[in-house]
Design a protein around this motif. Structure first.
Motif, PDB file in Angstrom:
ATOM      1  N   VAL A  69      71.515 -22.726  79.568  1.00  0.00           N
ATOM      2  CA  VAL A  69      72.204 -23.934  79.127  1.00  0.00           C
ATOM      3  C   VAL A  69      72.302 -24.933  80.269  1.00  0.00           C
ATOM      4  O   VAL A  69      72.471 -24.565  81.432  1.00  0.00           O
ATOM      5  CB  VAL A  69      73.611 -23.594  78.566  1.00  0.00           C
ATOM      6  N   ILE A  70      72.189 -26.219  79.900  1.00  0.00           N
ATOM      7  CA  ILE A  70      72.366 -27.320  80.841  1.00  0.00           C
ATOM      8  C   ILE A  70      73.538 -28.156  80.355  1.00  0.00           C
ATOM      9  O   ILE A  70      73.550 -28.632  79.213  1.00  0.00           O
ATOM     10  CB  ILE A  70      71.110 -28.203  80.930  1.00  0.00           C
ATOM     11  N   GLY A  71      74.536 -28.348  81.203  1.00  0.00           N
ATOM     12  CA  GLY A  71      75.682 -29.189  80.878  1.00  0.00           C
ATOM     13  C   GLY A  71      75.599 -30.496  81.633  1.00  0.00           C
ATOM     14  O   GLY A  71      75.196 -30.519  82.796  1.00  0.00           O
ATOM     15  N   ILE A  90      66.463 -23.662  75.617  1.00  0.00           N
ATOM     16  CA  ILE A  90      67.573 -23.930  76.537  1.00  0.00           C
ATOM     17  C   ILE A  90      68.519 -24.923  75.883  1.00  0.00           C
ATOM     18  O   ILE A  90      68.106 -26.014  75.472  1.00  0.00           O
ATOM     19  CB  ILE A  90      67.055 -24.494  77.875  1.00  0.00           C
ATOM     20  N   ALA A  91      69.773 -24.563  75.759  1.00  0.00           N
ATOM     21  CA  ALA A  91      70.766 -25.447  75.149  1.00  0.00           C
ATOM     22  C   ALA A  91      71.128 -26.588  76.106  1.00  0.00           C
ATOM     23  O   ALA A  91      71.073 -26.428  77.336  1.00  0.00           O
ATOM     24  CB  ALA A  91      72.019 -24.663  74.779  1.00  0.00           C
ATOM     25  N   GLY A 308      78.372 -17.200  73.936  1.00  0.00           N
ATOM     26  CA  GLY A 308      78.068 -17.101  72.511  1.00  0.00           C
ATOM     27  C   GLY A 308      79.106 -17.705  71.594  1.00  0.00           C
ATOM     28  O   GLY A 308      79.130 -17.423  70.392  1.00  0.00           O
ATOM     29  N   ARG A 309      79.981 -18.565  72.153  1.00  0.00           N
ATOM     30  CA  ARG A 309      80.985 -19.223  71.325  1.00  0.00           C
ATOM     31  C   ARG A 309      80.436 -20.543  70.792  1.00  0.00           C
ATOM     32  O   ARG A 309      79.503 -21.117  71.353  1.00  0.00           O
ATOM     33  CB  ARG A 309      82.253 -19.475  72.139  1.00  0.00           C
ATOM     34  N   GLU A 310      81.044 -21.023  69.737  1.00  0.00           N
ATOM     35  CA  GLU A 310      80.629 -22.309  69.193  1.00  0.00           C
ATOM     36  C   GLU A 310      81.026 -23.423  70.151  1.00  0.00           C
ATOM     37  O   GLU A 310      82.145 -23.457  70.652  1.00  0.00           O
ATOM     38  CB  GLU A 310      81.281 -22.547  67.834  1.00  0.00           C
ATOM     39  N   PRO A 317      70.831 -27.334  70.476  1.00  0.00           N
ATOM     40  CA  PRO A 317      71.548 -26.078  70.186  1.00  0.00           C
ATOM     41  C   PRO A 317      70.922 -24.895  70.903  1.00  0.00           C
ATOM     42  O   PRO A 317      69.721 -24.907  71.210  1.00  0.00           O
ATOM     43  CB  PRO A 317      71.423 -25.943  68.668  1.00  0.00           C
ATOM     44  N   PRO A 318      71.718 -23.863  71.165  1.00  0.00           N
ATOM     45  CA  PRO A 318      71.178 -22.668  71.807  1.00  0.00           C
ATOM     46  C   PRO A 318      70.214 -21.937  70.893  1.00  0.00           C
ATOM     47  O   PRO A 318      70.269 -22.057  69.667  1.00  0.00           O
ATOM     48  CB  PRO A 318      72.436 -21.826  72.094  1.00  0.00           C
ATOM     49  N   LYS A 319      69.345 -21.174  71.505  1.00  0.00           N
ATOM     50  CA  LYS A 319      68.370 -20.398  70.756  1.00  0.00           C
ATOM     51  C   LYS A 319      69.073 -19.299  69.992  1.00  0.00           C
ATOM     52  O   LYS A 319      69.947 -18.593  70.517  1.00  0.00           O
ATOM     53  CB  LYS A 319      67.350 -19.779  71.721  1.00  0.00           C
TER      54      LYS A 319
END
Length: 320
Positions: A69-71, A90-91, A308-310, A317-319
């Motif tokens: 993930v990239i924020g 990658i989210a 893994g939370r919303e 979106p995450p894979k």
């Protein structure tokens, strides 16, 4: 589980550290530059948090397979290759809501400052004069129409504040279904109708190919004589040279501008010489409250994906 902040121009990352500690996540800050996504110290991170750093396909490949993930601090994600992130699973998350009230407050403040000509009144007071002629015209809000261009979260907040102050408030947004005449008590009009009828036009739209220089000589010509424009969105939405011409010619009474095409604005730029133009240095997003929210939420949103939370604000979106 590790999250790495590549770059940050804030004085401290203590708020981010506290948010990471609360989640039991390791946080690394490398104080890098625009190319810091490929810094060797970042290798092995699960989550990447960036402010200005560029994250392209090559950087993603460098950080895989660990990177999930990239924020991004704030709203814009133009430094991240979203297509490449999507292809690699990658989210990408951002924080679009942290400054909603602050930006709306700032837009209203700029508008009121120009309408009441606070800049000139301050100058007169410091000269020990009570002659108001140099500050004219000064208007009261109840007799003016406030037009909001872009009815997203910030535009809506701005419209609500303007209505509360007594302005007749009208909104326009291409995403409002055609034929709609009213939304939540606000009159909906076409873009051209808002230009023609509004004494204040406040801009709240993203910078896209379709909106670059949306406000040009042609657009300003459609606006009501003596109107004011306020921009707390993106600098490129307004052609700065055209704005200067519109104010110098008297077509527009003035402007309140927080964002410009070139930042910081050069000290000798023509727009800095206009008396009834209020400028601020891309500060609309900032308040003590929004600053804390931004720093907390960029970490929390990133960790939400890792655990893994919303996550409410997901650009990619995450894979599954």
């Amino acid at each position: 589980m590790r999250v790495t902040i590549t770059d940050l121009d804030h004085d401290s990352y203590a708020i981010e550290q506290a948010a990471a500690d609360a989640e039991g996540v390791e946080l690394l800050f490398i104080n890098g530059d625009a190319d810091s996504a490929t810094d060797p110290r970042v290798k092995g991170t699960d989550g990447l948090v960036v402010q200005y750093a560029k994250v392209d396909a090559a950087a993603m490949d460098y950080l895989l397979p660990e990177l999930k993930v990239i924020g991004r601090y704030g709203v814009g994600v133009d430094t991240i290759d979203l297509d490449a992130a999507r292809e690699r699973g990658i989210a990408v998350v951002n924080v679009p809501d942290y400054g909603t009230q602050s930006v709306a407050d700032h837009a209203i403040t700029l508008a009121l400052g120009v309408i009441r000509n606070i800049k000139e009144l301050d100058t007169l007071a410091r000269k020990s004069t009570m002659d108001l002629a140099p500050a004219a015209p000064i208007h009261q809000f109840v007799d003016l129409t406030f037009g909001v261009v872009g009815f997203g979260a910030i535009g809506r907040a701005c419209a609500e504040k303007a209505r509360g102050l007594g302005f007749t408030t009208v909104v326009t947004d291409p995403l409002i279904p055609e034929g709609t005449t009213e939304v939540d008590g606000f009159t909906v009009a076409s873009f051209d109708e808002v230009l023609a009828t509004s004494d204040v036009v406040s801009v709240h739209i993203p910078l896209l190919d379709s909106t670059k220089h949306l406000f040009s000589d042609e657009t300003f010509a459609k606006m009501k004589d003596g109107a004011i424009i306020v921009n707390t969105a993106r600098g490129g939405v307004i052609d700065t040279e055209a704005l200067v011409r519109a104010v110098e010619s008297g077509k527009l009474l003035g402007a309140g501008i927080d964002v410009l095409e070139v930042e910081p604005v050069p000290a000798d730029a023509p727009i800095t010489k206009l008396d009834r133009v209020l400028l601020s240095p891309h500060a609309a997003y900032y308040s003590e409250e929004s600053y804390v929210l931004l720093k907390q939420r960029v970490i929390r949103n990133t960790v939400d994906v890792l655990k893994g939370r919303e996550c409410r604000f997901t650009v990619v979106p995450p894979k599954k």
